[in-house]
Design an enzyme around this catalytic site. Structure first.
Site, short mmCIF file in Angstrom:
data_model
loop_
_atom_site.label_atom_id
_atom_site.label_comp_id
_atom_site.label_asym_id
_atom_site.label_seq_id
_atom_site.Cartn_x
_atom_site.Cartn_y
_atom_site.Cartn_z
N HIS A 261 0.85 -1.19 0.00
CA HIS A 261 0.00 0.00 0.00
C HIS A 261 0.88 1.23 0.00
O HIS A 261 1.96 1.22 0.59
CB HIS A 261 -0.91 0.02 1.24
CG HIS A 261 -2.06 0.98 1.13
ND1 HIS A 261 -1.96 2.29 1.47
CD2 HIS A 261 -3.32 0.78 0.66
CE1 HIS A 261 -3.12 2.88 1.23
NE2 HIS A 261 -3.97 2.00 0.75
N GLU A 316 -8.02 -4.74 -0.34
CA GLU A 316 -8.60 -5.40 -1.50
C GLU A 316 -8.68 -6.91 -1.33
O GLU A 316 -9.52 -7.57 -1.92
CB GLU A 316 -7.75 -5.10 -2.76
CG GLU A 316 -7.51 -3.65 -3.05
CD GLU A 316 -8.75 -2.91 -3.51
OE1 GLU A 316 -9.80 -3.55 -3.64
OE2 GLU A 316 -8.65 -1.70 -3.72
C1 LIG Z 1 -0.49 -0.67 -3.83
C2 LIG Z 1 0.85 -0.42 -4.52
C3 LIG Z 1 0.58 0.20 -5.91
C4 LIG Z 1 1.67 0.56 -3.67
O1 LIG Z 1 2.84 0.74 -4.34
P1 LIG Z 1 4.00 1.73 -3.91
O2 LIG Z 1 3.80 2.30 -2.57
O3 LIG Z 1 4.15 2.69 -5.01
O4 LIG Z 1 5.19 0.72 -3.79
P2 LIG Z 1 6.31 0.54 -4.86
O5 LIG Z 1 5.66 0.38 -6.20
O6 LIG Z 1 7.27 1.67 -4.66
O7 LIG Z 1 6.98 -0.84 -4.46
C5 LIG Z 1 8.10 -0.95 -3.59
C6 LIG Z 1 8.72 -2.32 -3.75
O8 LIG Z 1 7.86 -3.32 -3.21
C7 LIG Z 1 7.50 -4.25 -4.21
N1 LIG Z 1 6.07 -4.50 -4.12
C8 LIG Z 1 5.13 -3.59 -3.79
N2 LIG Z 1 3.92 -4.19 -3.77
C9 LIG Z 1 4.13 -5.47 -4.11
C10 LIG Z 1 3.28 -6.57 -4.28
N3 LIG Z 1 1.96 -6.47 -4.09
N4 LIG Z 1 3.81 -7.75 -4.65
C11 LIG Z 1 5.11 -7.87 -4.85
N5 LIG Z 1 5.98 -6.87 -4.69
C12 LIG Z 1 5.50 -5.68 -4.33
C13 LIG Z 1 7.80 -3.61 -5.54
O9 LIG Z 1 8.16 -4.58 -6.49
C14 LIG Z 1 8.91 -2.69 -5.21
O10 LIG Z 1 10.11 -3.38 -5.28
P3 LIG Z 1 11.16 -2.97 -6.42
O11 LIG Z 1 11.49 -1.54 -6.12
O12 LIG Z 1 12.27 -3.93 -6.20
O13 LIG Z 1 10.44 -3.15 -7.72
C15 LIG Z 1 1.63 -1.74 -4.67
O14 LIG Z 1 1.92 -2.26 -3.40
C16 LIG Z 1 0.91 -2.75 -5.54
O15 LIG Z 1 1.03 -2.71 -6.75
N6 LIG Z 1 0.15 -3.71 -4.91
C17 LIG Z 1 -0.60 -4.70 -5.66
C18 LIG Z 1 -1.92 -4.15 -6.17
C19 LIG Z 1 -2.94 -3.92 -5.07
O16 LIG Z 1 -3.13 -4.74 -4.19
N7 LIG Z 1 -3.59 -2.76 -5.15
C20 LIG Z 1 -4.62 -2.37 -4.21
C21 LIG Z 1 -4.10 -1.31 -3.27
S1 LIG Z 1 -5.27 -0.90 -2.00
#
Ligand SMILES: CC(C)(COP(=O)(O)OP(=O)(O)OC[C@H]1O[C@@H](n2cnc3c(N)ncnc32)[C@H](O)[C@@H]1OP(=O)(O)O)[C@@H](O)C(=O)NCCC(=O)NCCS
Length: 375
Positions: A261, A316
């Site tokens: 998140h 979610e």
């Molecule tokens: C929600 C979300 C977009 C937040 O992303 P964010 O704060 O921007 O985090 P980042 O994209 O900077 O990710 C940081 C690291 O954690 C990893 N990571 C984050 N969420 C992950 C997940 N669900 N599964 C696997 N790895 C994950 C990323 O790969 C990243 O590693 P990297 O830099 O080596 O690629 C992200 O966690 C995600 O895509 N989750 C899955 C989709 C989801 O459940 N969405 C509903 C949200 S309520």
């Protein structure tokens, strides 16, 4: 012809801070929702989300957001769909996305109302009570069924389920969806809520603000991905296969749906509340046990592979279980989320109007410098 094609960034240098996406910019004060990502805490007007799910209903929570008063017995039955809206819904192709149908319905509803400025809790109530009926009507129309009138003896969420199915849902099912509506009601200055506040800041009406908010929520970066959680759990197949599947998915660089998140570093308090509710459901989705097994494995593997970043279960994951468990098809998940968020959107609309300032940021001009039209 002179072409002074100097970059305008040179011509008009930025003199103020530039924050693409407004990240880190404080653009409003709010007394509605408080999110503490480190502590895994979500409060509505100071009350913990877990307590609101335990002891409240969506109608009581919506009323709390609109008025600041906690009246646990507050009821809000669904409202009839005006003829003009029903005609519009009948005119839509059956293939229309439920989010598009809901956005259209709210827009037409606004044209049937006299929505004076400033927006009021009464307007918020009327709109929040109308939208579930409209979504239920469209869902039936696209199945070739006639819409069902509201049953005023039912509160909003059981009323919505009744209008979808044409029969009353059992208490456990209605309770589970009510919990989902409560956790979806409000979450600070997210993109759709901000859109609603921008529209309100022009002194436009509450229906226009919510129509715009639905448009903002429709985008895949906002509306969430509970339907993808369902697909993912199906792909895992069995608990024994979970470890291998999760490791392979992360190794391929895939995101595990329902984990991580932008704000929460701790276990999402909404996921915790929904997990409790879904485990108590009479009609659990058959894959719930599998989902719980996959969650345990995913948390362990993500902690091992991403020790630098706390990746925990988000809302979610268990939203998917609730929505599937109450019998909604995945294509209804985003529009159902939009129904739940009506309380927060409309509360923000009222709050924005109460201390209004036209929202109008600046942009850095990057086009051509001043020049003459071609001869
Ligand atoms: C929600 C979300 C977009 C937040 O992303 P964010 O704060 O921007 O985090 P980042 O994209 O900077 O990710 C940081 C690291 O954690 C990893 N990571 C984050 N969420 C992950 C997940 N669900 N599964 C696997 N790895 C994950 C990323 O790969 C990243 O590693 P990297 O830099 O080596 O690629 C992200 O966690 C995600 O895509 N989750 C899955 C989709 C989801 O459940 N969405 C509903 C949200 S309520």
């Amino acid at each position: 012809m002179t072409d002074k094609s100097a970059s305008s960034a040179e011509a008009v240098p930025p003199t103020r801070p530039y924050a693409p996406g407004l990240e880190g910019i404080v653009a409003a004060e709010t007394a509605l929702g408080y999110v503490d990502g480190e502590a895994g805490q979500l409060l509505y007007r100071g009350y913990r989300i877990g307590d609101l799910v335990d002891r409240g209903t969506y109608s009581a929570v919506a009323n709390l957001l609109w008025t600041g008063e906690w009246e646990p017995g507050h009821r809000l039955p669904t409202a009839p769909v005006p003829d003009a809206v029903m005609a519009a819904l009948r005119a839509l192709p059956r293939t229309a996305k439920p989010m598009d149908a809901l956005r259209t319905a709210v827009s037409v509803w606004g044209a049937t109302q006299l929505l004076d400025w400033p927006p009021t809790p009464e307007q918020a109530r009327a709109l929040t009570a109308f939208s579930p009926s409209a979504l239920a009507a469209f869902t039936r129309l696209r199945q070739g069924l006639e819409p069902v009138d509201p049953d005023p003896s039912l509160d909003l969420v059981p009323g919505f389920l009744y209008q979808l199915a044409g029969k009353r849902a059992d208490a456990g099912t209605a309770r589970a969806l009510d919990a989902y509506f409560i956790v979806g009601a409000e979450h600070g200055l997210n993109a759709s809520t901000f859109a609603a506040r921008v529209i309100t800041s022009t002194r436009s009406d509450i229906a226009s603000a919510v129509t715009g908010a639905i448009g903002a929520m429709k985008g895949p970066l906002h509306g969430g991905a509970p339907s993808e959680v369902v697909e993912q759990i199906h792909r895992v197949g069995t608990p024994e296969h979970a470890e291998e599947w999760v490791r392979d998915a992360v190794a391929r660089g895939e995101r595990l749906m329902g984990f991580g998140h932008r704000v929460y570093r701790a276990y999402d308090p909404r996921a915790r509340a929904l997990r409790t509710v879904v485990e108590a459901m009479e009609h659990k989705p058959d894959w719930l046990e599998l989902a719980i097994a996959v969650e345990d494995v995913a948390l362990r593997v993500l902690a091992e592979l991403h020790p630098e970043r706390a990746l925990k279960t988000n809302v979610e994951y268990y939203a998917a279980a609730v929505l599937q468990g109450v019998g909604l098809t995945p294509d209804l998940f985003p529009a159902t989320f939009a129904l739940a968020r009506h309380a927060g959107w409309t509360a923000h609309v009222i709050e924005q109007a109460g201390a209004n300032r036209l929202i109008r940021p600046d942009a850095i001009y990057t086009g051509p410098a001043e020049r003459d039209l071609p001869a």
